[in-house]
Scaffold this motif. Structure first.
Motif: not given
Length: 108
Positions: A47, A55, A59, A76
């Protein structure tokens, strides 16, 4: 992930880290789950290694079904839920009738 050199076990050389984990396992009442410590540490480091563009890319791949929720959640965390909420809010705003906002201040 096709073409990946990773298998189900991630291995690395751990000199002092391994010795520290073994020492903690010896002195901690009830021992220590070293595998769990390694798993949690790996998740944190994964992370931390992501920037905002990474990120978004994760997604987007999740949204397209290219990666599963479990993988997206590893990378995430709770941000996955927030990104989904933001997406839903944005989509709702796009569907809203904005004609009422287009009239002038004098009602025209």
């Amino acid at each position: 992930m096709s073409g990946s050199s990773y298998d189900k076990t991630i291995q690395f050389r751990a000199g002092a880290e391994k010795e520290a984990a073994e020492l903690l396992d010896e002195i901690h009442i009830g021992g220590v789950n070293v595998s769990e410590l390694a798993r949690v540490g790996l998740v944190e480091m994964l992370r931390q290694s992501l920037d905002e563009q990474d990120k978004i890319a994760v997604y987007e791949r999740y949204s397209r079904g290219e990666i599963g929720e479990d993988v997206a959640r590893v990378l995430l965390g709770e941000k996955l839920d927030r990104m989904e909420e933001e997406k839903a809010s944005f989509e709702a705003a796009m569907e809203r009738d904005t004609s009422e906002f287009l009239t002038g201040s004098d009602g025209e």
